[in-house]
Design an enzyme around this catalytic site. Structure first.
Site, PDB file in Angstrom:
ATOM      1  N   THR A 190       6.939  -7.647  -1.543  1.00  0.00           N
ATOM      2  CA  THR A 190       7.147  -6.949  -2.963  1.00  0.00           C
ATOM      3  C   THR A 190       8.131  -6.751  -3.597  1.00  0.00           C
ATOM      4  O   THR A 190       8.605  -7.307  -4.664  1.00  0.00           O
ATOM      5  CB  THR A 190       6.120  -5.783  -3.199  1.00  0.00           C
ATOM      6  OG1 THR A 190       4.717  -6.049  -2.943  1.00  0.00           O
ATOM      7  CG2 THR A 190       6.191  -5.450  -4.365  1.00  0.00           C
ATOM      8  N   HIS A 204      -4.414  -5.208  -1.753  1.00  0.00           N
ATOM      9  CA  HIS A 204      -3.357  -5.360  -0.508  1.00  0.00           C
ATOM     10  C   HIS A 204      -3.878  -5.240   0.892  1.00  0.00           C
ATOM     11  O   HIS A 204      -4.958  -4.575   0.900  1.00  0.00           O
ATOM     12  CB  HIS A 204      -2.240  -4.210  -0.841  1.00  0.00           C
ATOM     13  CG  HIS A 204      -1.137  -4.205   0.104  1.00  0.00           C
ATOM     14  ND1 HIS A 204      -1.103  -4.116   1.499  1.00  0.00           N
ATOM     15  CD2 HIS A 204       0.041  -4.618  -0.097  1.00  0.00           C
ATOM     16  CE1 HIS A 204      -0.002  -4.216   1.586  1.00  0.00           C
ATOM     17  NE2 HIS A 204       0.913  -4.524   0.839  1.00  0.00           N
ATOM     18  N   ASP A 240       2.676 -11.912  -6.399  1.00  0.00           N
ATOM     19  CA  ASP A 240       3.915 -11.279  -5.899  1.00  0.00           C
ATOM     20  C   ASP A 240       4.051 -12.373  -4.522  1.00  0.00           C
ATOM     21  O   ASP A 240       5.501 -12.830  -4.476  1.00  0.00           O
ATOM     22  CB  ASP A 240       4.221 -10.140  -5.594  1.00  0.00           C
ATOM     23  CG  ASP A 240       3.243  -9.456  -4.862  1.00  0.00           C
ATOM     24  OD1 ASP A 240       2.070  -9.675  -4.504  1.00  0.00           O
ATOM     25  OD2 ASP A 240       3.539  -8.309  -4.163  1.00  0.00           O
TER      26      ASP A 240
HETATM   27  C1  GP9 Z   1       3.804  -0.611  -2.200  1.00  0.00           C
HETATM   28  C2  GP9 Z   1       3.437  -2.093  -2.573  1.00  0.00           C
HETATM   29  C3  GP9 Z   1       3.288  -2.964  -1.602  1.00  0.00           C
HETATM   30  O1  GP9 Z   1       4.204  -0.003  -3.315  1.00  0.00           O
HETATM   31  O2  GP9 Z   1       4.224  -2.577  -3.478  1.00  0.00           O
HETATM   32  O3  GP9 Z   1       4.152  -3.776  -0.960  1.00  0.00           O
HETATM   33  P1  GP9 Z   1       4.216  -5.077   0.020  1.00  0.00           P
HETATM   34  O4  GP9 Z   1       3.761  -4.463   1.412  1.00  0.00           O
HETATM   35  O5  GP9 Z   1       3.045  -5.920  -0.755  1.00  0.00           O
HETATM   36  O6  GP9 Z   1       5.371  -5.583   0.115  1.00  0.00           O
HETATM   37 MN    MN Z   2       3.055  -6.919  -2.538  1.00  0.00          MN
END
Ligand code: GP9
Ligand code: MN
Length: 752
Positions: free
Chosen positions: A327, A444, A503
């Protein structure tokens, strides 16, 4: 019998050096656990994490206190143990106080007071002292007071010629020789114990140290002292690389970015001039979700309809280019048009100290934009609480600003429907035009969602992660529909350019063969080429009046900032950016992945293998084709290595683009984001351009419609500010009362 053993133990603690050091270890352990459970919120998820947390103060405690066993002179050994104990206690207490204010741990740069970003442990942190903090220092204070008392008494005894007396607390100094190799054995035991905990942590959270997700995580798994030592080592390493750099290192960078620049497309340049920008970060969202059906049902009906609208411009050959920083790498590319670093997360390792030419700063300085990030999770994840300051973000509304209750929470924040529904109560107070980013988190890994949140059909594979992915993506799509409805009814839509992007991947490559049949592919024929094609993520722009359509240009996250700046009518030419405007006829369509692989409109190049995009098969190499591939590979390598130079050597500190005022991260205090926007709104009075002011000082939050099941019983008032930030409305109300003759109670103005 039992009594006898206890007595022996007590005697051992009192009468031996190793016993005394063990006593210090137990005390330190107890205090640290008290801090872990009562002062820090470390987000423990499973029994293993609890076990690691409970045991982690022991490993480092043993290693450090074992130092007291080495000196030959007993007194020195005791003294060394006491020094280690006092320093560890102070480190713990300082972190407790700092955490209370900033929900984050002290880094070495903060402790040394050299950080540009973090406020140190100043007077405000000391004002955060709570009565129970006495627990951390009670033993030290009692011992110190006893010595003070004896000291005063001894002055009296000295005057009266009496021999001096000192307290011994029932302890006797053990002057006996240390058994052979005992100190070494204890240290080695401590190291082995620590290594075991580290290895177990690494299994529970792979790449914990290489990726540095969150300072919280390192403390949770390894402990406070290892975090501080790790941070010190990283800081020293970064400083060394930086110290060797000078402004001449920037020359090849500027040469490259200037010659690589792509002039804007006249038919899009300035199309969104002066509009608000609302960026929606679609967590782990891959392009294949768009248009995908499960059991005949569309996974993303809202996005599918959005991209068909005449004023929506979307890209279907847009790739994510993230590395280990996931992210944070995506955010870094989008905000700066520079790549993430090769190992780890640029945000975490370099984001606090580096100089950036970030989108929020550029937009503020060139076009008067107010900026804010909205994210329902921990403020410090990916070091965002520091990096956003370096990027020039005015405000950061992180988890503390959202109403969390157990039903609302996800591992990384709060559920998207609730998070998006709570956002307008802050958004409506921002001065327009604004540049905002909303980070969703429900979609996620591990993609878990309750039946009540999503009754979307099960994809029916034998992989729960894949099945869950479609459900959470569907939930996110519904949340987006609700948010867009609000944009329409509140009138924001017509003044705003909304940009949505995925992302990075949600389904990792090792699961792709299970996914393949759902995408109409034969798993037995699945290749590395197919994995690379799944690096596609959505990029969608929506704005009434925008020339829409589906654009086939090849590009990636690195290209977003110049594209966006040009849509807003701001030239990107003067900045150090490695991407090029996706809408420009000069756009560079060789898409570099972080590992130096790349995709072009014709070929996918993975190491030494070259695939034809139309057939998905390896190409038959010809000298002409080889020349093309070599040239493209060279351009990818140059771009990545120059960007790495910019990041690792912090080269932008040597370059101030025309008219650019370097950001002063120290000026931001995100704890005060709410009071800040409210007092600006109030002091501007009739000149305020916030949505709230434009709406005749009426809140628009009542226009938000959501079917989030958590809100069905209406027990969770999402339009209210959480208690923690409520105080800010009080202070900004009294500020405005004293500074203005017209007394207004801000609270009654904007709370339902
Ligand atoms: C946490 C979210 C997750 O704030 O942005 O991050 P990631 O694991 O997808 O890099
Ligand atoms: Mn992410």
């Amino acid at each position: 019998m039992k009594r006898l053993r206890l007595n022996r133990l007590l005697l051992w603690l009192r009468n031996t050096r190793i016993g005394f050091l063990a006593l210090l270890l137990v005390l330190l352990w107890a205090k640290t656990l008290f801090g872990y459970f009562f002062d820090f919120s470390l987000g423990l998820n499973d029994p293993l994490q609890y076990t690691l947390l409970i045991l982690n103060p022991l490993g480092t405690g043993i290693i450090l206190l074992s130092l007291g066993l080495y000196p030959k002179h007993a007194r020195r050994g005791y003294l060394l143990g006491i020094i280690v104990y006092i320093l560890s206690t102070l480190l713990l207490l300082a972190n407790v106080l700092y955490y209370r204010e900033f929900t984050d741990f002290l880094t070495v740069t903060t402790i040394l007071g050299v950080s540009k970003v973090s406020q140190g442990l100043g007077a405000s942190s000391l004002s955060m002292v709570k009565p129970h903090d006495i627990i951390y220092v009670l033993d030290i204070v009692l011992v110190a007071l006893t010595y003070l008392g004896y000291g005063i008494w001894n002055i009296w005894r000295y005057i009266h010629n009496q021999p001096l007396k000192w307290p011994h607390f029932g302890l006797s100094l053990d002057t006996s020789r240390m058994p052979f190799h005992l100190p070494q054995a204890v240290t080695v035991f401590g190291v082995a114990f620590f290594a075991l905990l580290t290895a177990t942590s690494e299994m529970n959270r792979p790449q914990l140290l290489t990726r540095t997700f969150d300072r919280n995580y390192i403390v949770k798994y390894l402990g406070l002292a290892p975090f501080t030592i790790y941070d010190a080592a990283k800081t020293a390493q970064n400083n060394q690389v930086r110290a060797q750099a000078d402004s001449a290192n920037l020359d090849p960078v500027l040469q490259y970015t200037r010659s690589h620049y792509a002039a804007p497309n006249a038919s899009y340049y300035g199309a969104a001039k002066g509009k608000n920008v609302i960026i929606i970060h679609l967590e782990s969202f891959q392009q294949f979700l768009i248009g995908q059906k499960i059991d005949g049902q569309e996974v993303t009906p809202f996005l599918n309809s959005l991209i068909k609208e005449k004023d929506t411009l979307s890209f279907n050959n847009f790739f994510h280019q993230v590395g280990l920083g996931k992210t944070s790498d995506a955010e870094n590319m989008l905000e700066t048009s520079t790549f993430g670093i090769a190992n780890g997360s640029l945000f975490s390792s370099l984001g606090t100290e580096n100089t950036f030419e970030g989108a929020p700063a550029i937009l503020k300085q060139r076009a008067g934009y107010t900026s804010a990030v909205f994210h329902g999770g921990s403020a410090s994840f990916w070091n965002r609480d520091n990096v956003y300051k370096s990027l020039g973000y005015d405000n950061y509304f992180s988890g503390n600003f959202y109403n969390h209750d157990e039903k609302a929470a996800t591992e990384y924040g709060i559920k998207d429907k609730l998070m998006l529904a709570e956002t307008p109560k802050y958004l409506e107070h921002l001065q327009q035009p604004f540049y905002t980013k909303i980070i969703t988190t429900s979609n996620h890994n591990p993609f878990y969602i309750t039946q009540a949140d999503s009754d979307f059909p099960d994809a029916g594979t034998d992989d729960a992660t894949i099945n869950g992915y479609f459900k959470t993506a569907h939930y996110l799509d519904e949340a987006l529909r609700e948010f867009f409805d609000y944009l329409k009814t509140s009138g924001l839509e017509k003044n705003s350019l909304v940009m949505l992007y995925g992302d990075h991947f949600g389904i990792s490559n090792d699961r792709n063969t299970t996914l393949a049949p759902l995408l109409g592919k034969d798993p037995s024929k699945w290749t590395a080429f197919d994995n690379a094609q799944l690096q596609r993520v959505p990029l969608i722009f929506h704005m009434p009046g925008l020339k829409g359509g589906i654009n086939n240009t090849y590009g990636g996250e690195i290209d977003v900032l110049p594209t966006l700046l040009h849509l807003l009518g701001i030239s990107s030419k003067r900045y150090v950016q490695f991407g090029t405007d996706l809408l420009s006829s000069q756009h560079d369509d060789v898409v570099a992945f972080r590992n130096h692989n790349f995709v072009t409109p014709k070929y996918t190049v993975l190491g030494s293998k070259v695939y034809d995009n139309t057939t998905g098969k390896l190409v038959t190499m010809t000298p002409t084709l080889q020349a093309v591939i070599t040239k493209d590979q060279k351009s990818v390598d140059t771009r990545l290595s120059l960007s790495d130079d910019v990041a690792n050597r912090n080269l932008l500190r040597f370059y101030v683009p025309l008219g650019f005022k370097p950001v002063n991260p120290g000026q931001y205090d995100y704890n005060q984001s709410l009071s800040k926007v409210l007092s600006i709104e109030h002091s501007l009075g009739s000149k305020s351009t916030s949505l709230y002011s434009k709406n005749n000082d009426q809140s628009t939050t009542n226009l938000y419609q959501t079917d989030a099941p958590e809100l069905a019983d209406d027990t969770q008032p999402i339009t209210d500010f959480p208690e923690k930030v409520q105080a800010q409305t009080d202070s900004s109300a009294s500020e405005s009362e004293s500074s203005s003759s017209e007394t207004v109670d801000i609270r009654t103005k904007q709370i339902k």
